[in-house]
Design a protein around this motif. Structure first.
Motif, PDB file in Angstrom:
ATOM      1  N   LYS A  61      90.699  31.567  -4.105  1.00  0.00           N
ATOM      2  CA  LYS A  61      91.035  32.975  -3.911  1.00  0.00           C
ATOM      3  C   LYS A  61      90.933  33.390  -4.714  1.00  0.00           C
ATOM      4  CE  LYS A  61      95.621  35.456  -3.514  1.00  0.00           C
ATOM      5  NZ  LYS A  61      96.996  34.725  -3.411  1.00  0.00           N
ATOM      6  N   ALA A  62      90.451  34.916  -5.031  1.00  0.00           N
ATOM      7  CA  ALA A  62      90.128  35.683  -6.364  1.00  0.00           C
ATOM      8  C   ALA A  62      90.915  36.698  -6.454  1.00  0.00           C
ATOM      9  CB  ALA A  62      88.576  35.940  -6.805  1.00  0.00           C
ATOM     10  N   LYS A  63      91.814  37.219  -7.932  1.00  0.00           N
ATOM     11  CA  LYS A  63      91.703  38.479  -8.072  1.00  0.00           C
ATOM     12  C   LYS A  63      91.417  39.369  -9.500  1.00  0.00           C
ATOM     13  CE  LYS A  63      96.195  40.508  -7.848  1.00  0.00           C
ATOM     14  NZ  LYS A  63      98.248  40.109  -7.838  1.00  0.00           N
ATOM     15  N   ILE A  64      91.093  40.262  -8.649  1.00  0.00           N
ATOM     16  CA  ILE A  64      90.293  41.197 -10.145  1.00  0.00           C
ATOM     17  C   ILE A  64      91.512  42.695  -9.972  1.00  0.00           C
ATOM     18  CG2 ILE A  64      88.698  42.852 -11.362  1.00  0.00           C
ATOM     19  CD1 ILE A  64      86.299  41.330  -9.242  1.00  0.00           C
ATOM     20  N   GLU A  65      91.926  42.596 -11.101  1.00  0.00           N
ATOM     21  CA  GLU A  65      92.968  43.463 -11.342  1.00  0.00           C
ATOM     22  C   GLU A  65      92.593  45.033 -11.495  1.00  0.00           C
ATOM     23  OE1 GLU A  65      96.584  43.047 -11.114  1.00  0.00           O
ATOM     24  OE2 GLU A  65      95.846  41.003 -10.733  1.00  0.00           O
ATOM     25  N   SER A  66      93.108  45.812 -11.029  1.00  0.00           N
ATOM     26  CA  SER A  66      92.703  47.367 -11.766  1.00  0.00           C
ATOM     27  C   SER A  66      92.814  48.057 -13.623  1.00  0.00           C
ATOM     28  CB  SER A  66      92.941  48.316 -10.734  1.00  0.00           C
ATOM     29  OG  SER A  66      92.963  49.028 -11.021  1.00  0.00           O
TER      30      SER A  66
ATOM     31  N   ASP B 154      85.610  36.423   2.712  1.00  0.00           N
ATOM     32  CA  ASP B 154      85.652  35.943   4.618  1.00  0.00           C
ATOM     33  C   ASP B 154      87.285  36.637   4.638  1.00  0.00           C
ATOM     34  OD1 ASP B 154      87.429  33.822   3.518  1.00  0.00           O
ATOM     35  OD2 ASP B 154      85.926  32.486   4.056  1.00  0.00           O
ATOM     36  N   ASP B 155      88.091  36.938   3.514  1.00  0.00           N
ATOM     37  CA  ASP B 155      89.049  37.312   3.470  1.00  0.00           C
ATOM     38  C   ASP B 155      89.388  38.241   2.607  1.00  0.00           C
ATOM     39  OD1 ASP B 155      92.123  38.069   5.055  1.00  0.00           O
ATOM     40  OD2 ASP B 155      92.605  36.519   4.250  1.00  0.00           O
ATOM     41  N   MET B 156      89.827  39.666   2.798  1.00  0.00           N
ATOM     42  CA  MET B 156      90.460  40.553   2.040  1.00  0.00           C
ATOM     43  C   MET B 156      92.143  40.983   1.969  1.00  0.00           C
ATOM     44  SD  MET B 156      88.557  44.112   0.346  1.00  0.00           S
ATOM     45  CE  MET B 156      86.636  43.139   0.785  1.00  0.00           C
ATOM     46  N   ASP B 157      93.065  40.721   1.400  1.00  0.00           N
ATOM     47  CA  ASP B 157      94.224  41.702   1.424  1.00  0.00           C
ATOM     48  C   ASP B 157      94.284  42.902   1.266  1.00  0.00           C
ATOM     49  OD1 ASP B 157      94.754  38.961   2.614  1.00  0.00           O
ATOM     50  OD2 ASP B 157      95.787  38.611   0.644  1.00  0.00           O
TER      51      ASP B 157
ATOM     52  N   GLN C  33      94.645  49.977  -6.151  1.00  0.00           N
ATOM     53  CA  GLN C  33      94.668  48.517  -6.014  1.00  0.00           C
ATOM     54  C   GLN C  33      93.712  47.477  -7.143  1.00  0.00           C
ATOM     55  OE1 GLN C  33      95.783  47.931  -1.537  1.00  0.00           O
ATOM     56  NE2 GLN C  33      97.256  45.714  -2.236  1.00  0.00           N
ATOM     57  N   ALA C  34      94.976  46.198  -6.736  1.00  0.00           N
ATOM     58  CA  ALA C  34      93.997  45.057  -7.606  1.00  0.00           C
ATOM     59  C   ALA C  34      93.229  44.766  -6.253  1.00  0.00           C
ATOM     60  CB  ALA C  34      94.684  43.978  -8.015  1.00  0.00           C
ATOM     61  N   LEU C  35      91.953  44.077  -6.648  1.00  0.00           N
ATOM     62  CA  LEU C  35      91.260  43.229  -5.599  1.00  0.00           C
ATOM     63  C   LEU C  35      91.368  41.755  -5.556  1.00  0.00           C
ATOM     64  CD1 LEU C  35      88.710  43.558  -3.802  1.00  0.00           C
ATOM     65  CD2 LEU C  35      87.246  41.874  -5.863  1.00  0.00           C
ATOM     66  N   ASP C  36      91.899  41.690  -3.738  1.00  0.00           N
ATOM     67  CA  ASP C  36      92.197  40.410  -3.408  1.00  0.00           C
ATOM     68  C   ASP C  36      91.656  40.043  -2.828  1.00  0.00           C
ATOM     69  OD1 ASP C  36      93.828  37.969  -3.964  1.00  0.00           O
ATOM     70  OD2 ASP C  36      95.629  39.327  -3.490  1.00  0.00           O
TER      71      ASP C  36
END
Length: 99
Positions: free
Chosen positions: A59-64, A96-99, A70-73
């Protein structure tokens, strides 16, 4: 620099952003911080000090930087690993999945 001779279906944006990575394949959900070098609609390349195993689910999260964006999750799996230097790896993740 990526150019249009690159045969990808989606243009890659070059970045230099902090990304929080969680390994979702292990029981303890290991977390670490890496650098996202580039990003497209279907994948990302992250720079890190140690390699991950091919096929590892993450799982990877890039804060805005902007509160109105919105952050990319995302979730994906490791599909490429390149050792660029001692303790420097470029890891390709297929999203393969984006929240």
């Amino acid at each position: 620099m990526v150019n249009f001779d690159d045969k990808r279906n989606f243009y890659r944006m070059l970045l230099n952003s902090e990304v929080k990575v969680t390994i979702i394949d292990d029981e303890i959900n290991s977390e670490f911080v890496a650098t996202c070098r580039d990003l497209s609609a279907t994948g990302m390349a992250i720079e890190m000090s140690h390699p991950l195993e091919m096929g590892t689910r993450v799982k990877a999260k890039i804060e805005s930087a902007n509160a109105s964006v919105q952050a990319l999750d995302v979730k994906g799996k490791v599909v490429r690993i390149e050792e660029e230097a001692t303790d420097l790896y470029l890891v390709g993740i297929a999203i393969d999945d984006m929240d």
